[in-house]
Design a protein around this motif. Structure first.
Motif, PDB file in Angstrom:
ATOM      1  N   GLU A  33     -29.661 -21.805  -7.433  1.00 29.23           N
ATOM      2  CA  GLU A  33     -28.686 -20.824  -6.958  1.00 29.23           C
ATOM      3  C   GLU A  33     -29.247 -20.008  -5.800  1.00 29.23           C
ATOM      4  OE1 GLU A  33     -26.016 -16.980  -8.422  1.00 29.23           O
ATOM      5  OE2 GLU A  33     -26.879 -18.326  -9.930  1.00 29.23           O
ATOM      6  N   LEU A  34     -30.524 -19.644  -5.877  1.00 31.96           N
ATOM      7  CA  LEU A  34     -31.136 -18.896  -4.781  1.00 31.96           C
ATOM      8  C   LEU A  34     -31.112 -19.715  -3.490  1.00 31.96           C
ATOM      9  CD1 LEU A  34     -32.710 -16.471  -3.687  1.00 31.96           C
ATOM     10  CD2 LEU A  34     -34.810 -17.620  -4.449  1.00 31.96           C
ATOM     11  N   LEU A  48     -33.081 -13.526  -8.980  1.00 29.00           N
ATOM     12  CA  LEU A  48     -33.160 -14.986  -9.034  1.00 29.00           C
ATOM     13  C   LEU A  48     -34.540 -15.469  -8.625  1.00 29.00           C
ATOM     14  CD1 LEU A  48     -29.706 -15.934  -7.427  1.00 29.00           C
ATOM     15  CD2 LEU A  48     -30.367 -16.281  -9.821  1.00 29.00           C
ATOM     16  N   ARG A 105     -27.827 -19.713  -1.900  1.00 28.99           N
ATOM     17  CA  ARG A 105     -27.525 -18.456  -1.228  1.00 28.99           C
ATOM     18  C   ARG A 105     -28.314 -18.284   0.072  1.00 28.99           C
ATOM     19  NH1 ARG A 105     -24.158 -15.751  -4.169  1.00 28.99           N
ATOM     20  NH2 ARG A 105     -23.865 -16.424  -6.322  1.00 28.99           N
ATOM     21  N   LEU A 106     -29.354 -19.085   0.238  1.00 32.84           N
ATOM     22  CA  LEU A 106     -30.139 -19.020   1.469  1.00 32.84           C
ATOM     23  C   LEU A 106     -29.635 -19.994   2.529  1.00 32.84           C
ATOM     24  CD1 LEU A 106     -33.719 -18.664  -0.049  1.00 32.84           C
ATOM     25  CD2 LEU A 106     -32.378 -16.891   1.100  1.00 32.84           C
ATOM     26  N   ILE A 153     -33.365 -10.262   1.233  1.00 30.95           N
ATOM     27  CA  ILE A 153     -32.553 -10.733   0.110  1.00 30.95           C
ATOM     28  C   ILE A 153     -31.944  -9.542  -0.612  1.00 30.95           C
ATOM     29  CG2 ILE A 153     -33.861 -12.862  -0.198  1.00 30.95           C
ATOM     30  CD1 ILE A 153     -35.401 -11.543  -2.464  1.00 30.95           C
ATOM     31  N   THR A 154     -30.843  -9.804  -1.292  1.00 31.40           N
ATOM     32  CA  THR A 154     -30.182  -8.762  -2.067  1.00 31.40           C
ATOM     33  C   THR A 154     -30.922  -8.544  -3.390  1.00 31.40           C
ATOM     34  OG1 THR A 154     -28.721 -10.304  -3.214  1.00 31.40           O
ATOM     35  CG2 THR A 154     -27.965  -9.441  -1.083  1.00 31.40           C
ATOM     36  N   GLU A 174     -30.427 -11.501  -5.566  1.00 29.49           N
ATOM     37  CA  GLU A 174     -31.246 -12.634  -5.129  1.00 29.49           C
ATOM     38  C   GLU A 174     -32.717 -12.418  -5.491  1.00 29.49           C
ATOM     39  OE1 GLU A 174     -28.417 -13.920  -1.341  1.00 29.49           O
ATOM     40  OE2 GLU A 174     -30.176 -12.643  -1.032  1.00 29.49           O
ATOM     41  N   SER A 175     -33.170 -11.175  -5.462  1.00 28.67           N
ATOM     42  CA  SER A 175     -34.535 -10.876  -5.882  1.00 28.67           C
ATOM     43  C   SER A 175     -34.730 -11.207  -7.358  1.00 28.67           C
ATOM     44  CB  SER A 175     -34.855  -9.401  -5.623  1.00 28.67           C
ATOM     45  OG  SER A 175     -36.165  -9.086  -6.042  1.00 28.67           O
TER      46      SER A 175
END
Length: 208
Positions: free
Chosen positions: A11-12, A62, A15-16, A55-56, A59-60
């Motif tokens: 998932e991370l 994750l 998102r990247l 990162i949000t 996200e951190s």
């Protein structure tokens, strides 16, 4: 079934997309598909720092779930900067290649053979990505919705596209029901079904 760490890492990496260079993102996904979380633990945090990718908070979380138990340096994980909101995308998407080059048939035929009879595959679509400045070549993005084994499937399809001559494949395997990042929302909004015979649907997207 993928581990919690592998699911979080996939998932991370989703998102990247569009924030890390393709040359790095596809390789990280290849390592993840091979189960090499230890390699990612030593490389991904450093790459985020070097590329200055913020990162949000989500996200951190994750990042920590994915890599802390795999041996990542906690200090490096905490050094990746947080951002309150993400910058606008550097890319636009279209259903057909802006360069008007018909290169899709061989990809569709081979992907159709690879994905035939896969019960985990819900949807297969394609779109074309180009930098919003209009410079650089258009990149094909394969968008797959899956109910299971997303990381493994992403790695497999990347290898197929590389065998077909795409050096830095754009393969986005999205777990069904995930809260999609803007990159994937816009890519899906501008996509067309890639494989005939696969049940497809167009998501109801919330304009951003």
């Amino acid at each position: 079934m993928e581990s919690q760490a592998a699911t979080a890492c996939h998932e991370l990496l989703l998102r990247l997309a569009g924030r890390l260079p393709d040359r790095q993102l596809w390789r990280f996904r290849d390592w993840l598909a091979a189960g090499a979380l230890d390699a990612l633990a030593g490389t991904l945090p450093l790459t985020l720092l070097r590329e200055r990718v913020g990162i949000t908070v989500a996200e951190s979380m994750l990042l920590n779930t994915a890599l802390l138990d795999a041996g990542a340096d906690p200090g490096l994980l905490n050094s990746v900067p947080w951002v309150d909101e993400l910058d606008d995308l550097d890319y636009t998407f279209t259903p057909e290649s802006p360069e008007r080059v018909n290169t899709g048939d061989s990809v569709a035929v081979v992907l159709g053979a690879v994905l035939h009879g896969r019960p985990e595959v819900v949807d297969v679509r394609g779109s074309w990505r180009q930098h919003r400045s209009g410079t650089g070549p258009a990149t094909r993005v394969v968008l797959v919705t899956s109910v299971a084994d997303a990381a493994r499937l992403a790695g497999e399809l990347q290898r197929v596209l590389r065998a077909l001559g795409t050096y830095e494949p754009g393969v986005e395997v999205m777990p069904e029901g995930i809260d999609l990042p803007p990159y994937h929302e816009r890519a899906l909004a501008a996509s067309e079904p890639l494989l005939p015979g696969v049940i497809t649907y167009r998501r109801q997207l919330v304009p951003r």
